[in-house]
Design a protein around this motif. Structure first.
Motif, PDB file in Angstrom:
ATOM      1  N   ILE A 133      -3.584   7.607   0.800  1.00  0.00           N
ATOM      2  CA  ILE A 133      -2.928   5.865   0.298  1.00  0.00           C
ATOM      3  C   ILE A 133      -3.612   6.451  -1.535  1.00  0.00           C
ATOM      4  O   ILE A 133      -4.689   6.491  -1.744  1.00  0.00           O
ATOM      5  N   LEU A 160       1.962   5.203  -0.285  1.00  0.00           N
ATOM      6  CA  LEU A 160       1.137   6.465   0.979  1.00  0.00           C
ATOM      7  C   LEU A 160       2.248   7.579   0.263  1.00  0.00           C
ATOM      8  O   LEU A 160       3.312   7.745   0.115  1.00  0.00           O
ATOM      9  N   ASN A 187      -6.213   5.086  -6.310  1.00  0.00           N
ATOM     10  CA  ASN A 187      -5.501   6.417  -5.565  1.00  0.00           C
ATOM     11  C   ASN A 187      -6.933   6.784  -4.917  1.00  0.00           C
ATOM     12  O   ASN A 187      -7.573   8.113  -5.275  1.00  0.00           O
ATOM     13  N   THR A 226      -7.835   2.703   8.694  1.00  0.00           N
ATOM     14  CA  THR A 226      -7.831   2.852   7.086  1.00  0.00           C
ATOM     15  C   THR A 226      -9.314   2.428   5.908  1.00  0.00           C
ATOM     16  O   THR A 226     -10.189   1.316   6.871  1.00  0.00           O
ATOM     17  N   SER A 254       5.436   3.546   2.533  1.00  0.00           N
ATOM     18  CA  SER A 254       4.211   2.427   2.153  1.00  0.00           C
ATOM     19  C   SER A 254       4.085   0.920   3.110  1.00  0.00           C
ATOM     20  O   SER A 254       4.477   1.664   4.457  1.00  0.00           O
ATOM     21  N   VAL A 306       0.621  -0.764  -0.167  1.00  0.00           N
ATOM     22  CA  VAL A 306       0.535  -0.026  -0.089  1.00  0.00           C
ATOM     23  C   VAL A 306       0.948   0.988   0.221  1.00  0.00           C
ATOM     24  O   VAL A 306       1.597   1.413   0.487  1.00  0.00           O
ATOM     25  N   ASP A 310      -5.135   6.215   5.831  1.00  0.00           N
ATOM     26  CA  ASP A 310      -5.474   5.937   7.375  1.00  0.00           C
ATOM     27  C   ASP A 310      -5.320   6.441   8.214  1.00  0.00           C
ATOM     28  O   ASP A 310      -4.995   7.884   7.909  1.00  0.00           O
ATOM     29  N   TYR A 353     -10.311   1.891   2.182  1.00  0.00           N
ATOM     30  CA  TYR A 353      -9.287   2.248   0.935  1.00  0.00           C
ATOM     31  C   TYR A 353     -10.507   1.428  -0.243  1.00  0.00           C
ATOM     32  O   TYR A 353     -11.201   0.596   0.530  1.00  0.00           O
TER      33      TYR A 353
END
Length: 154
Positions: A37, A18, A53, A71, A145, A16, A57, A73
């Motif tokens: 994220i 960041l 995208n 989080t 990440s 993931v 978090d 996503y």
């Protein structure tokens, strides 16, 4: 009556990506921050694709160093399904290890605790099984990440 012992089945490895941390300052319970994220990849026996995208978090870091991870996503599978991921967990460890992570240094994942429980959801019937499965994860923080192994709780 004998109840079954739960088992774990590897679903996927997530990388993931960041964006930089956005500090919000001190909240009611601790230091608040948002970590966007912005992408990543999903590889594994049950899920493959890319992290979209979207999401972030929303962390709270308590005075004792415990980071509460919260989080939300999404991923897109290789065959076009969109799966939402809601992941909640904790990261903590010795003060010097957490400080090294904060500086972006490579840290042995065995030197701290980063565990999560996740809920996945999709409207795509090909992946309906994620709507009825509980997931747990073990992770590691890298400079830009998070690496996460996601397991189904069987």
């Amino acid at each position: 009556m004998t109840l079954p012992v739960p088992a774990l089945e590897l679903v996927a490895d997530l990388t993931v990506e960041l964006d930089p941390i956005r500090a919000m300052g001190q909240g009611r319970a601790g230091a608040r921050r948002i970590i966007p994220i912005v992408g990543g990849k999903v590889t594994g026996p049950k899920l493959q694709g890319r992290i979209l995208n979207v999401g972030a978090d929303w962390q709270t870091v308590f005075a004792d160093g415990l980071a509460e991870l919260d989080t939300r996503y999404a991923m897109e599978t290789e065959d076009g399904a969109t799966i939402e991921i809601i992941n909640y967990g904790y990261r903590h460890g010795p003060e010097e290890v957490i400080a090294a992570i904060a500086r972006g240094e490579d840290v042995d994942p065995d030197s701290y605790y980063m565990r999560t429980h996740a809920r996945l959801e999709t409207g795509d019937p090909r992946y309906d099984w994620v709507n009825r499965t509980l997931f747990v994860g073990v992770g590691a923080r890298e400079k830009q990440s998070v690496i996460l192994k996601l397991y189904a709780l069987m």
